[in-house]
Design an enzyme around this catalytic site. Structure first.
Site, mmCIF file in Angstrom:
data_model
loop_
_atom_site.group_PDB
_atom_site.id
_atom_site.type_symbol
_atom_site.label_atom_id
_atom_site.label_comp_id
_atom_site.label_asym_id
_atom_site.label_seq_id
_atom_site.Cartn_x
_atom_site.Cartn_y
_atom_site.Cartn_z
ATOM 1 N N SER A 127 0.883 -1.167 0.000
ATOM 2 C CA SER A 127 0.000 0.000 0.000
ATOM 3 C C SER A 127 0.919 1.215 0.000
ATOM 4 O O SER A 127 2.106 1.108 0.356
ATOM 5 C CB SER A 127 -0.840 0.004 1.286
ATOM 6 N N TYR A 140 -1.966 -1.367 10.418
ATOM 7 C CA TYR A 140 -1.933 -1.449 8.947
ATOM 8 C C TYR A 140 -0.615 -0.902 8.412
ATOM 9 O O TYR A 140 0.035 -1.524 7.571
ATOM 10 C CB TYR A 140 -3.124 -0.656 8.399
HETATM 11 P P1 NAD Z 1 -11.394 -6.244 -0.089
HETATM 12 O O1 NAD Z 1 -11.993 -6.159 1.262
HETATM 13 O O2 NAD Z 1 -12.201 -5.922 -1.289
HETATM 14 O O3 NAD Z 1 -10.775 -7.691 -0.332
HETATM 15 C C1 NAD Z 1 -10.025 -8.338 0.656
HETATM 16 C C2 NAD Z 1 -9.934 -9.797 0.293
HETATM 17 O O4 NAD Z 1 -9.188 -10.465 1.327
HETATM 18 C C3 NAD Z 1 -11.299 -10.495 0.210
HETATM 19 O O5 NAD Z 1 -11.261 -11.483 -0.805
HETATM 20 C C4 NAD Z 1 -11.410 -11.162 1.589
HETATM 21 O O6 NAD Z 1 -12.289 -12.280 1.598
HETATM 22 C C5 NAD Z 1 -9.970 -11.562 1.798
HETATM 23 N N1 NAD Z 1 -9.638 -11.823 3.179
HETATM 24 C C6 NAD Z 1 -9.804 -11.034 4.268
HETATM 25 N N2 NAD Z 1 -9.393 -11.665 5.381
HETATM 26 C C7 NAD Z 1 -8.965 -12.898 4.985
HETATM 27 C C8 NAD Z 1 -8.429 -14.020 5.668
HETATM 28 N N3 NAD Z 1 -8.255 -14.034 7.003
HETATM 29 N N4 NAD Z 1 -8.113 -15.118 4.950
HETATM 30 C C9 NAD Z 1 -8.299 -15.146 3.605
HETATM 31 N N5 NAD Z 1 -8.793 -14.105 2.902
HETATM 32 C C10 NAD Z 1 -9.135 -12.999 3.597
HETATM 33 O O7 NAD Z 1 -10.080 -5.340 0.013
HETATM 34 P P2 NAD Z 1 -9.143 -4.675 -1.104
HETATM 35 O O8 NAD Z 1 -9.320 -3.216 -0.984
HETATM 36 O O9 NAD Z 1 -9.300 -5.332 -2.412
HETATM 37 O O10 NAD Z 1 -7.720 -5.004 -0.482
HETATM 38 C C11 NAD Z 1 -6.846 -5.959 -1.020
HETATM 39 C C12 NAD Z 1 -5.438 -5.634 -0.602
HETATM 40 O O11 NAD Z 1 -5.069 -4.371 -1.148
HETATM 41 C C13 NAD Z 1 -5.243 -5.528 0.910
HETATM 42 O O12 NAD Z 1 -3.988 -6.083 1.280
HETATM 43 C C14 NAD Z 1 -5.232 -4.029 1.151
HETATM 44 O O13 NAD Z 1 -4.518 -3.680 2.283
HETATM 45 C C15 NAD Z 1 -4.552 -3.554 -0.123
HETATM 46 N N6 NAD Z 1 -4.794 -2.138 -0.432
HETATM 47 C C16 NAD Z 1 -6.060 -1.673 -0.639
HETATM 48 C C17 NAD Z 1 -6.230 -0.331 -0.941
HETATM 49 C C18 NAD Z 1 -7.586 0.254 -1.204
HETATM 50 O O14 NAD Z 1 -7.680 1.484 -1.304
HETATM 51 N N7 NAD Z 1 -8.632 -0.530 -1.356
HETATM 52 C C19 NAD Z 1 -5.142 0.523 -1.009
HETATM 53 C C20 NAD Z 1 -3.866 0.012 -0.779
HETATM 54 C C21 NAD Z 1 -3.713 -1.330 -0.499
#
Ligand code: NAD
Length: 260
Positions: free
Chosen positions: A142, A155
């Site tokens: 991130s 985080y």
């Molecule tokens: P999201 O909530 O849409 O998806 C998260 C995914 O992780 C889902 O498939 C969920 O089922 C899975 N998950 C959660 N806990 C779990 C566990 N214990 N075991 C297995 N699977 C699990 O979130 P997202 O925004 O797509 O985030 C994905 C990644 O991207 C994360 O690591 C997040 O930190 C990172 N990220 C997101 C953003 C943003 O703005 N959305 C920005 C930077 C980084």
């Protein structure tokens, strides 16, 4: 012979039932990679979206906060496809609170899911990648792996940690065909971020659109969300021949966030 650059490869994407993980899984599938999906919630719809790319998709419901579940998922991938060539460590959760109020169970869960899970998948995936002398490990960090924000201690610690793990993994394999890199998105409008938009709208009595504008305005000079499709394209590049010597980078796609 297929012209798709990842035909015959297998990619495991943690947390690929939703959001960024699903976007990356689809992008890799469009290049011909079979997909081992993981994550909670509805599986049928995202699985069908991946299969529409004419590849095989299987799902394992490992809770990646548990090392034992991860070991079972890696065995499952081996049984299904003979092992994995591309590992995308993407599963992640968020919780916001000041350090002194941060619930201990939330801290432990964020470190386990957003950081330690990548250690376990990586340690289990590396031996067969090293044997084949080809592999790609992509850690979804991130912009919070590069800079901090208030209320996000666990985080930010986990994301800085995964950037560190990325560099060590890249260095230890630098003379091989196995690369490891991190992607550092800014805001992406997924369920994880919609929850933060909803909290802001409720707290400040704003509409959804007003809350989004405030959220972007605080951090992201482009005033645009990065999309899962854009992140998928970067992941495909990291898997390409052209990226053979891209090693240990933390590549932000953040609308200028970290440039400030
Ligand atoms: P999201 O909530 O849409 O998806 C998260 C995914 O992780 C889902 O498939 C969920 O089922 C899975 N998950 C959660 N806990 C779990 C566990 N214990 N075991 C297995 N699977 C699990 O979130 P997202 O925004 O797509 O985030 C994905 C990644 O991207 C994360 O690591 C997040 O930190 C990172 N990220 C997101 C953003 C943003 O703005 N959305 C920005 C930077 C980084």
């Amino acid at each position: 012979m297929s012209q798709l650059q990842l035909a015959g490869k297998t990619a495991l994407v943690t947390g690929s039932t939703s959001g960024i993980g699903l976007g990356i899984a689809i992008a890799l599938a469009k290049e011909g990679a079979n997909i081992v999906m993981n994550g909670f919630g509805d599986v049928a719809k995202p699985k069908a979206e991946i299969e529409a790319c004419k590849v095989k998709a299987v799902h394992h419901a490992a809770d990646v906060s548990k090392a034992q579940d991860i070991e079972e998922m890696m065995e499952f991938a081996k049984a299904q496809f003979g092992g994995i060539d591309i590992l995308v460590n993407n599963a992640g959760i968020q919780h916001v609170a000041a350090v002194e109020d941060f619930p201990v169970d939330k801290w432990d869960a964020i470190i386990a899911i957003n950081l330690s899970s990548a250690f376990h998948t990586t340690r289990l995936a590396l031996p067969s990648m090293q044997k084949k002398n080809w592999g790609r490990i992509i850690n979804i960090a991130s912009v919070h792996g590069l800079v901090a924000s208030v209320q996000k201690s666990a985080y930010v610690a986990a994301k800085h940690g995964i950037v560190g793990l990325t560099k060590v993994t890249a260095l230890e394999n630098a003379a091989t065909g196995v690369t490891c890199n991190a992607i550092c998105p800014g805001w992406v409008l997924t369920p994880l971020v919609q929850a933060q938009v909803d909290a802001k709208a409720k707290l400040l009595n704003l509409s959804n659109q007003e809350a989004i504008k405030q959220l972007l305005g605080e951090k992201e000079p482009s005033m645009q969300f990065t999309t899962p499709e854009e992140l998928g394209a970067l992941a495909v590049f990291m898997c390409s021949k052209a990226a053979d010597n891209v090693r240990g980078v933390a590549w932000n796609m953040d609308g200028g966030w970290a440039a400030q």
